[in-house]
Design a protein around this motif. Sequence first.
Motif, PDB file in Angstrom:
ATOM      1  N   ALA A 196       1.312   4.045  -3.037  1.00 16.64           N
ATOM      2  CA  ALA A 196       0.977   5.443  -2.773  1.00 16.64           C
ATOM      3  C   ALA A 196       2.160   6.367  -3.040  1.00 16.64           C
ATOM      4  CB  ALA A 196       0.502   5.597  -1.330  1.00 16.64           C
ATOM      5  N   GLU A 216       0.823  -1.217   0.000  1.00 14.51           N
ATOM      6  CA  GLU A 216       0.000   0.000   0.000  1.00 14.51           C
ATOM      7  C   GLU A 216       0.856   1.266   0.000  1.00 14.51           C
ATOM      8  OE1 GLU A 216      -2.850  -0.010   3.124  1.00 14.51           O
ATOM      9  OE2 GLU A 216      -3.784  -1.894   2.504  1.00 14.51           O
ATOM     10  N   ASP A 249       0.201   6.682  -7.358  1.00 13.27           N
ATOM     11  CA  ASP A 249      -1.136   7.172  -7.029  1.00 13.27           C
ATOM     12  C   ASP A 249      -1.652   8.193  -8.040  1.00 13.27           C
ATOM     13  OD1 ASP A 249       0.719   9.069  -6.266  1.00 13.27           O
ATOM     14  OD2 ASP A 249      -0.387   9.712  -4.489  1.00 13.27           O
TER      15      ASP A 249
END
Length: 666
Positions: free
Chosen positions: A495, A491, A499
């Motif tokens: 990001a 994650e 993103d």
Amino acid sequence: MTESSERAELLWQPSSERIAAAAVTRYRAWLARERGVRADDYAQLWEWSTAEPEAFWGSLCDWFGLDLGTRDVVLAEPTMPGARWFPDARLNYTSQALRHADDGDPERAAIVYLDEDLEPREISWAELRRQVASCADTLRELGVRPGDRVAAYLPNTPHAVVGLLACAALGAVWSACAPDFGARSVLDRFQQIEPVVLIVVDGYRYGGKEIRRTEVVAELRAGLPSVRHVLHVPLLDEPVPADVLPWADVIGRPGDGTGPACERVAFDHPLWILYSSGTTGLPKAIVHGHGGIVLEHLKQAALQLDLGPRDRFFWYTSTGWMMWNLLVGGLLAGSTIVLYDGSPGHPGPDAQWTVAERAEVTWFGTSAAYVMACRKQELSPRHSHDLSRIRAIGTTGSPLPPDGFRWVYGEVGADMWLASVSGGTDVCSAFVGGSPDLPVYLGEIQCRALGCAVEAWDEAGRPVVDRVGELVITRPMPSMPVHFWNDPGDERYRASYFDVYPGVWRHGDWITLTGRGTVVVHGRSDSTLNRQGVRMGSSDIYEAVERMPEVRESLVVGLELPDGGYWMPLFVVTAPGYTLDDALEARIRSVIREEVSPRHVPDEIIAAPGVPHTLTGKRIEIPVKKLLQGRRLEDAVNPGSVDDLEVLRFYAEVGRSRARANEDRD
């Protein structure tokens, strides 16, 4: 032709002899002969390397003679993130580096080391191999296994190089912090990875002073319960604790001359963990694999920097910066690496040039900030030092301003290859940089690196040329992170880079790609100055302002205000003997108006006690912006990630004062 192309000033052109002798030229000839790939110049080679990544990276394995065992597939999965390279391959970073101990003379220097006494000391390839084998055997006997983490709190000395190579030989995972990091900063990093072995130094010398680290080491040991063994390096001859293993014992085994037994590991097996600056939250723990680093650093060293066994490769760095890892990567190309542990300004501002002279450096790497400091001090190394062996100079850390280019060619050497490079810890290499067969233009980086599909994108995600755009990478590279440590589902990794443009790496820099294929880096895109719709990187302001003799350093940020307005203050640290009075303010405004842009003249110019930096020396802009917007210090920045917390308190107070003033007006 664009206006920027017309104005480009040619500073240096490589000779035909130099181009013919360059490794990248020989590689192009080999490609034509062995692969049927015709690339008449660097631009065509770059186009092929990015359009056909499997063919390019596969060819490098053969060109460099890498023993990967089975190599049926080059790129099993091309998706970013998650690209899978050479899934069947097996190799080891250390065996690739130490194979040069058998090339030619094993008594040739592998490492030249200097501290602030500036007296070179050498370690031969044979001795390096023996020390690495001894250290690896010690770690193995201590129970270190593949995948275990070995953490080091060491300066830029041979101990760190030996530790890294020994750790990698076992398939264990290396991670290092420089001893100028405080305990909290180190624990923020090492507690994430839970090392089983800790290598520590009792202190170091910097700026003519002895900096003792016994108390910090005690804090580290108390804060790292996973550590089972401590190895002790006695640089300052502090008393050795009874429960540690002295370094002399670690490397004291005589050996049989065969070198360490190296574990053949998967291509993406973790080699080391590096850390982002981490100005907010914990630093990102970035994991790189053996294979990706071997390939990328061989490419970077041999093809982009043109390094080989006859070179002595120096870059001013510390173990806490990715440039240290790239410097050690010079061993992969058979080069002698030159380590300097000390202040760049002690005993004088020419210390790095003295290192180059005494260590007989052929490839000299430093920071753009050091070049500009030398210019400001009016140094002329070509007259004060024998630099006749230097054939190339590299700079990084921040964009090198045009004045820095002129200073190098005027005061270091007129016939000098100047390679300004830019990349990141994220890939432990450069996206854009140098090539020995290309010319050097004023203020411009020579090229995009081979295999790096660099583009500049506008807000709509369209490639642009001769315009400022967002630096993106559209194809995977082998040295992209395997993953972040303790990042479930990737994650944080996603990001950090993916993103904005799904499937495309957004690095966070503003760049201009010129019609000639050169590159200009303008600074971080997340700290862009946007006045009346005109964007500008902060580095453009710094270049103009810090050229002034009255200004030591500066910091500029732009803040969007709740009422739709925009406030752009410039903080100035004056040079000794100067104060920020009305006359100096007027001169600063005039310089920015005339040399940068009338739109980007600051709203206020504020005297500051200092400029905050990360622990690797980069200016901190985003946390300052948050402080000026009224955020609390502890919410705006990780205190352990900055070099001077007191300086940040000044900016926090400026933010509070503005908030109070706004409340009074309301």
